[in-house]
Design an enzyme around this catalytic site. Structure first.
Site: not given
Lengths: 325, 448
Positions: B254, B201, B116, B346, B327, B86
């Protein structure tokens, strides 16, 4: 040697591609071309060999170099030559191609020199006419006179083709030059390697008898010839590589990448070269290594030889079957 | 419980350390060795210098610091291959420092972060920024994924060759699927030029409604839109075909359904270069965890059915699923304190990765070494990271944990800046006592 007549071992009406040619057929074209190299360097370049012969340069795709080279070749042999440029985008290709062939055929030309944007179009046209046809490049398929001129350049510098290690680098996927060169060089016993990112190597390339590499460091190792190809961005629809910057970093030819090749390795490029994309200017302009200009010179000689051979074959054919033409 | 963090300081370590009275486990070399006070492991400087059951038979010299591990397990530091850091851009959710505290408390010494952030990790300077910040903070080691496509837009490839040279370990669009088949085909093919890995993903976006949960009975009762399991399965099946076509290297992140496990199992049997991971929620929870709209249990992919959960465990057992990643997806309270449909998906996971994974061992599903392999050596192997194993000369990234200690996960106890754990109030067994990075103890916990 050039003065002694060589037995014609190229028995075909057309020159449509290299694939399927026998070594002696290729060798004959190269030997014939040698004679014209000598002639082109004389002050008196013109001979009357093709006097009265009609040649049409039919170009469905923009070209300056190849068309000029063919035109010059025809004029040096005293043929009557006409250039026709037909804009690709304005015509319906399938129908017009055959229409055009029929129209031109009615004018009784002797040799058609054809460049087409679509693979197989020259073959299609050749099936519809009574004259000889030279493929001056069809889509991503073949460009046989380029392969002959490259082979002539190499053979004159290295004295042979057999056993040489030759790296063809760059946009193999979209390249007709690469395909014709692969067929010719392998037929003549050279060892051919392709060097490109995986995205620019066509599927099943290994089956053509070449070795495939994805780094210049491995691909150029110990090579006699480094043949660069133009990156044909106009034929690419996205994502074959991320950016020109990255492409040049990994696949652009510069002295560092060249250093693993043999010390006397020659650099070739069919032109026009994108400087800073597939080749560094410094390398392209190094005339101790780069034979790019010599390739252009050989081009005219090779095309004279091709016109000579085909007109000769056509004459023999017409003598044997006088009613068909 | 008392917890202490000591971020790594610059400078050399002069004193050797001996870890004794310890159960040494290393999945990479398949050893599991109980040592009393005459055996164990020595670190010299930042490296492991000696390992063995009898290395202290003739006593330990005075200039070595002796650490009594109380019979606990000493293992390689955990390698977590899917973490959202983040920072930069969303520092209200997590920072490189808070993720470091959280990771070391969970025994994670190496993390691999998704691209991201804001800006997105898509050029060399971003890759270097992360490495520099992580070094300066001196907690967990961070390696970045870089974006596969510009702006994570799924259309134009990034400069993956140059990014790999700069230090990006693999390429992914993070929590967005690479939807366009031609783009993924070219990416797989181009990446092969440099033998790089792409991480997908796997979720067909057109099948995923806004704000949904797993399609099924619970979704129906709650009146929530359903995300069909097929969204994941279809994408995996398609991608396997593309890998077969290109010869490329693809990793599915995942995975959550039983069919995902079976199609990947088949693809692996064919010899395709396909690997995958899952995350603890998908083998430890099912969609009933959502109960009365618990947004902490809103994840992407969504929690699935009980049958899927069991199939994921079977996939871990037989090796179809290569790795377990946390994750870790921090979401601030404002993103979660919303109606289920509007809440972000999330969950955080760094601090519970080891403890929840140990359930697989305590429940008798996997051996202890099998569990540890999925969170140490195997993910390191997938990404070619110099981590996840104990051997002489390797970096001394180590974890000491007590496998039997029972405790309860509480969101308020988490040191992550965000508290959104799907495991809130869960009873777990196994706790990290010390985390050692490059020979230095950076984290320690004790009972009061």
């Amino acid at each position: 040697m050039a003065s002694s007549p060589v037995k014609n071992t190229y028995p075909h009406r057309h020159i449509l591609g290299i694939e399927g040619l026998f070594p002696q057929e290729i060798a004959y074209v190269l030997e014939k071309s040698e004679e014209y190299v000598a002639q082109n360097r004389r002050a008196d370049k013109k001979i009357n060999l093709l006097y009265g012969c009609t040649i049409i340069n039919l170009f469905f795709e923009d070209s300056t170099r190849t068309r000029t080279s063919f035109e010059l070749a025809a004029k040096r042999l005293s043929a009557d030559v006409i250039n026709m440029s037909i804009n690709n985008s304005s015509i319906n290709k399938g129908e017009t191609l055959i229409d055009t062939a029929a129209t031109l055929n009615a004018m009784h030309p002797d040799i058609l020199v054809v460049r087409a944007g679509l693979s197989g179009a020259v073959q299609l046209l050749a099936d519809k006419v009574n004259c000889s046809v030279i493929n001056a490049g069809d889509g991503g398929h073949e460009h046989p006179t380029q392969a002959f001129l490259d082979a002539l350049t190499i053979q004159r510098r290295k004295g042979k083709l057999q056993g040489l290690k030759i790296a063809i680098c760059g946009d193999i996927l979209h390249s007709r030059v690469a395909r014709s060169n692969i067929y010719l060089l392998i037929t003549m016993g050279a060892q051919v390697r392709l060097v490109a990112p995986k995205t620019l190597i066509p599927a099943g390339a290994e089956n053509l008898g070449v070795k495939v590499f994805h780094t210049m460091e491995q691909g150029l190792e110990d090579c006699d010839i480094v043949m660069m190809l133009r990156l044909q961005t106009e034929r690419m629809e996205g994502n074959f590589f991320p950016s020109i910057r990255e492409y040049f970093h990994f696949f652009g030819l510069d002295y560092k990448k060249l250093s693993v090749a043999k010390a006397d390795a020659l650099i070739m490029h069919p032109g026009p070269a994108n400087r800073g994309v597939e080749i560094d200017s410094e390398v392209a302009d190094d005339f101790s290594r780069s034979v790019i200009r010599e390739q252009v010179e050989m081009g005219v000689a090779v095309r004279m030889a091709c016109l000579d051979i085909l007109s000769n074959n056509l004459k023999t054919e017409r003598e044997m079957h006088p009613n068909e033409a | 419980m008392k917890r202490n963090w000591t971020p790594k300081q610059p400078g050399k370590i002069t004193q050797d350390k001996a870890y004794v009275n310890v159960r040494l486990l290393d999945p990479a070399s398949n050893f599991d060795m109980v040592c009393d006070s005459t055996g164990g492991l020595i670190t010299r400087g930042e490296k492991v210098s000696e390992i063995g059951p009898k290395i202290f038979e003739n006593g330990i010299s005075d200039d070595i610091e002796v650490i009594d591990c109380l019979g606990h397990c000493l293992i390689p530091g955990l390698v977590d291959m899917r973490v959202q850091v983040r920072e930069p851009g969303y520092e209200h959710k997590e920072t490189i420092e808070s993720v470091g505290l959280s990771a070391t408390a969970g025994g994670v010494t190496t993390i691999v972060c998704l691209p991201n952030t804001k800006p997105i990790i898509a050029d060399a300077s971003q890759v270097e920024f992360l490495a520099r910040r992580a070094r300066k903070i001196g907690l967990t080691k961070i390696y970045p994924y870089a974006a596969l496509t510009a702006n994570l837009g799924g259309k134009k490839l990034t400069e993956i060759g140059l990014l790999a040279e700069a230090g990006a370990v693999a390429f992914t669009d993070g929590d967005k699927a690479i939807e366009n088949a031609q783009v993924l085909r070219r990416a797989l093919s181009y990446a092969l030029t440099f033998d790089l890995l792409i991480v997908q993903h796997p979720e067909e976006p057109s099948l995923v409604p806004n704000g949904g949960m797993n399609a099924g009975e619970t979704a129906t009762r709650l009146g929530l839109p359903g995300i069909p399991r097929e969204a994941e399965i279809i994408m995996i099946e398609r991608d396997i075909r593309l890998v077969e076509m290109t010869g490329g290297k693809l990793h599915f992140a995942h995975i959550s359904t039983s069919e995902s496990v079976s199609v990947i199992r088949k693809a692996k049997e064919k010899g395709l270069r396909i690997t995958c991971d899952t995350a603890p929620p998908y083998f430890a929870l099912n969609d009933q965890t959502i109960g009365e709209y618990r947004t902490f249990a809103k994840l992407s992919p969504p929690l699935r059915s009980e049958d899927d959960r069991k199939a994921i465990i079977a996939g871990l057992k037989d090796g179809t699923i290569d790795a377990i990643a946390s994750d870790h997806s921090p979401q601030d309270a404002d993103s979660k304190r919303l109606p289920f449909t509007q809440a972000e998906s999330g969950g955080v996971g760094l601090e519970t990765l080891l403890s929840v994974s140990l359930d697989l061992h305590h429940n008798g599903n996997l051996s202890l070494l099998e569990v540890l392999e999925k969170i140490t050596n195997r993910p390191a192997e997938l990404l070619n990271l110099p981590a996840g194993k104990i051997e002489v000369g390797s970096a001394a990234d180590l974890v000491i944990f007590d496998p039997d200690f029972g405790w309860q996960v509480k969101d308020t106890d988490l040191v992550s800046k965000s508290k959104n754990t799907p495991f809130d109030l869960r009873l777990v067994q196994g706790i990290v006592r010390r985390t050692i990075i490059d020979g230095r103890m950076v984290y320690k916990s004790e009972d009061e």
